[in-house]
Every structure is written in C-alpha cells, then in structure tokens.
Scaffold this active site. Sequence first.
Site, short mmCIF file in Angstrom:
data_model
loop_
_atom_site.label_atom_id
_atom_site.label_comp_id
_atom_site.label_asym_id
_atom_site.label_seq_id
_atom_site.Cartn_x
_atom_site.Cartn_y
_atom_site.Cartn_z
N TYR A 129 0.85 -1.21 0.00
CA TYR A 129 0.00 0.00 0.00
C TYR A 129 0.88 1.25 0.00
CZ TYR A 129 -3.17 3.49 2.19
OH TYR A 129 -3.90 4.61 2.49
N1 LIG Z 1 -8.75 5.85 6.63
C1 LIG Z 1 -7.53 6.23 6.93
O1 LIG Z 1 -7.10 6.24 8.09
C2 LIG Z 1 -6.61 6.72 5.82
C3 LIG Z 1 -5.30 7.14 6.14
C4 LIG Z 1 -4.47 7.62 5.13
C5 LIG Z 1 -4.93 7.69 3.82
N2 LIG Z 1 -6.19 7.27 3.54
C6 LIG Z 1 -6.63 7.35 2.15
O2 LIG Z 1 -7.77 8.20 2.11
C7 LIG Z 1 -8.65 7.77 1.07
C8 LIG Z 1 -10.04 7.52 1.64
O3 LIG Z 1 -9.95 6.50 2.61
P1 LIG Z 1 -11.20 6.12 3.53
O4 LIG Z 1 -10.62 5.25 4.63
O5 LIG Z 1 -11.96 7.33 3.88
O6 LIG Z 1 -12.05 5.20 2.53
P2 LIG Z 1 -13.15 4.09 2.88
O7 LIG Z 1 -13.96 4.52 4.06
O8 LIG Z 1 -12.46 2.75 2.94
O9 LIG Z 1 -14.08 4.14 1.58
C9 LIG Z 1 -13.65 3.55 0.38
C10 LIG Z 1 -14.56 4.02 -0.75
O10 LIG Z 1 -14.07 3.51 -1.99
C11 LIG Z 1 -15.06 2.68 -2.60
N3 LIG Z 1 -14.37 1.54 -3.24
C12 LIG Z 1 -13.66 0.56 -2.62
N4 LIG Z 1 -13.20 -0.31 -3.53
C13 LIG Z 1 -13.60 0.14 -4.75
C14 LIG Z 1 -13.45 -0.34 -6.08
N5 LIG Z 1 -12.77 -1.48 -6.33
N6 LIG Z 1 -13.98 0.37 -7.09
C15 LIG Z 1 -14.66 1.51 -6.85
N7 LIG Z 1 -14.86 2.01 -5.61
C16 LIG Z 1 -14.35 1.32 -4.57
C17 LIG Z 1 -15.96 2.25 -1.46
O11 LIG Z 1 -17.27 1.89 -1.87
P3 LIG Z 1 -17.62 0.36 -2.35
O12 LIG Z 1 -17.06 -0.55 -1.30
O13 LIG Z 1 -19.11 0.32 -2.47
O14 LIG Z 1 -16.97 0.17 -3.68
C18 LIG Z 1 -15.98 3.54 -0.63
O15 LIG Z 1 -16.84 4.51 -1.19
C19 LIG Z 1 -7.99 6.53 0.45
O16 LIG Z 1 -7.23 6.91 -0.67
C20 LIG Z 1 -7.07 6.03 1.55
O17 LIG Z 1 -5.98 5.28 1.04
C21 LIG Z 1 -7.05 6.78 4.50
#
Ligand SMILES: NC(=O)c1ccc[n+]([C@@H]2O[C@H](COP(=O)([O-])OP(=O)(O)OC[C@H]3O[C@@H](n4cnc5c(N)ncnc54)[C@H](OP(=O)(O)O)[C@@H]3O)[C@@H](O)[C@H]2O)c1
Length: 259
Positions: free
Chosen positions: A151
């Site tokens: 990742y």
């Molecule tokens: N959460 C953290 O602590 C954190 C930390 C650092 C960076 N980030 C980054 O911030 C961003 C947002 O993270 P988050 O944690 O807020 O996301 P999240 O809650 O995991 O949500 C993921 C979203 O992406 C969609 N998704 C997942 N797989 C997919 C696929 N194959 N095709 C199309 N859509 C897909 C999901 O909907 P479906 O499942 O319905 O497809 C959902 O809307 C990401 O880039 C992550 O790497 C997050």
Amino acid sequence: MGGFLNLQGKRTLITGGTQGAGAATVALFRELGATVLTTARSRTATLPAEMFVAADLTTVQGCQVVAGAVQDRLGGVDIIVHMLGGSSAPGGGFAALGEAEWQAELNLNLMPAVRLDRALLPGMVAQGSGVVIHVTSIQRLLPLPEATTGYAAAKAALSVYSKSLSKEVAPKGVRVLRVAPGWIETEASVRLAERLAEEAGTDTEGGKQIIMQALGGIPLGRPSTPAEIANLIAFLGSDRAGSITGTEYVIDGGTVPTA
Ligand SMILES: NC(=O)c1ccc[n+]([C@@H]2O[C@H](COP(=O)([O-])OP(=O)(O)OC[C@H]3O[C@@H](n4cnc5c(N)ncnc54)[C@H](OP(=O)(O)O)[C@@H]3O)[C@@H](O)[C@H]2O)c1
C-alpha cells in the site's frame, strides 16, 4: 454558499464517495454548490441516483464507464478528487505479499487515477483549466512494514506520478495536487479500533490508542475527522487555491515526525 469557499458550478468527479473521507467530501462539495458525480461499487441510499455511477475502478472497463459518465452527465469536468484507495493485504511483512497482493495494491491505489486522468485530462487541457487532487497517505513517508508495504509503495508511486503530471499540465492551466492523510476516523477505522479493543480486552478508546501507538503516536492526540479531510480538499479545489500546484499537503495531527 456565499461564504469564504464557493464551488458553485464546478463539475466535480469524486471517486470512493460513499464512505469515509469520500462521503464527507461529496457532502461538502454539494453544500458549496458543486455539481458532483461520485462512484463506488455500490450506491448508498442517501446518494441520489443521478449523481452516482457504479463501477469497479480496479478494472480498465470500470474506469471507462466512469469517464463516459463524466462526459454524458457533466459534459466535462473541472475538479477530479481521486479519493479511492485502501488495502486488504494480509499481515506478515514482505513474505506475505505475493504477485496477487502486489497487483491488487497497484490496481486500487495507482491505476484508477492513472486511467481516469488519461481519459479526462485532455478535456481539462482543452478548456485551459481544471484541478486534479490525488489522495495519497502519510504511509508514503512513514511505511508500516507489518501489513502495508505494498500500500505504502503504491501511494508513493501515486505521489510521484502526481508530481510529474503537475509539471506537465500546470503551463496549460491545470493544477495537480496531493493530500496525504494520516489516520482518519472513518466508520471502517472505528470498526478496526473496536476489533483491536476486543482482542486486547479494552474499550473503543483503548483500541484507538493501540492504533495511535502503531503510528508512533499522534501529537494532537486524535485522528483527523473525514470532514477535516474534506475541508482541505475543498479549499485546494477552489479558486482560492489558484496558485497552488505540484505540492503534497499532509493532514495528520503531527504524526510524521520529521519536517
Ligand atoms: N482511513 C484512513 O485512516 C486513511 C489514512 C491515510 C490515507 N487514507 C486514504 O484516504 C482515502 C479515503 O480512505 P477512507 O478510509 O476514507 O475510505 P473508505 O472509508 O475505505 O471508503 C472507500 C470508498 O471507496 C469505494 N471503493 C472501494 N473499492 C472500490 C473499487 N474497487 N472500485 C470503486 N470504488 C471502490 C468504497 O465503496 P464500495 O465498497 O461500495 O466500492 C468507498 O466509497 C484513500 O485513498 C485512503 O488510502 C485513508
């Protein structure tokens, strides 16, 4: 609307917009007057059907469907927020990451942005304006080897790709930026905290402390909220940030220990 930030009339594509930081960004962009199209594999009940397109963005075909919907429904695009990203790689360090796991990391964290930009950037260049925001992670600076080597490497690739793109298209009026979150308190990460808490025989707050310790501590003492990530993205996407391009904004409560 009418306040400090205004995204009135901005045709915006936000990937990963049904949960977490993506859902918060969709909500804020709508509040600020943007015309939003978002995408995920399945729609949530609160999202109007006309602003959603279902696609698996880890595939070439899924990216084509979304790029087509942008043209058909928005007639072009002014702001793209590449929110999609994540990891389901197993723990166990490098030895646990086989061909399939590496490919999955790149397919989720790098290739959707590359493919959508390839389809949509020519339109931005032709109109002489646009903003592209790639959501990376502090793990590209602070990788955690137990489960997220792939990742972190994919996010590092996304970051360098974004920088290169910014140099190429800035002279054509298109800004390209990165936002690098630390831990965000999404629904999924609260579930993780609860699971860790159960394993350690503590409460959810204790589970959150376990996550913060794994990150080496968060000086601010808490994760960012999804809304705080959305606030930064909305500012960077707006005309207020008109001279900002090619840079990466860390939003992590001070987690990254170096300057
Ligand atoms: N959460 C953290 O602590 C954190 C930390 C650092 C960076 N980030 C980054 O911030 C961003 C947002 O993270 P988050 O944690 O807020 O996301 P999240 O809650 O995991 O949500 C993921 C979203 O992406 C969609 N998704 C997942 N797989 C997919 C696929 N194959 N095709 C199309 N859509 C897909 C999901 O909907 P479906 O499942 O319905 O497809 C959902 O809307 C990401 O880039 C992550 O790497 C997050």
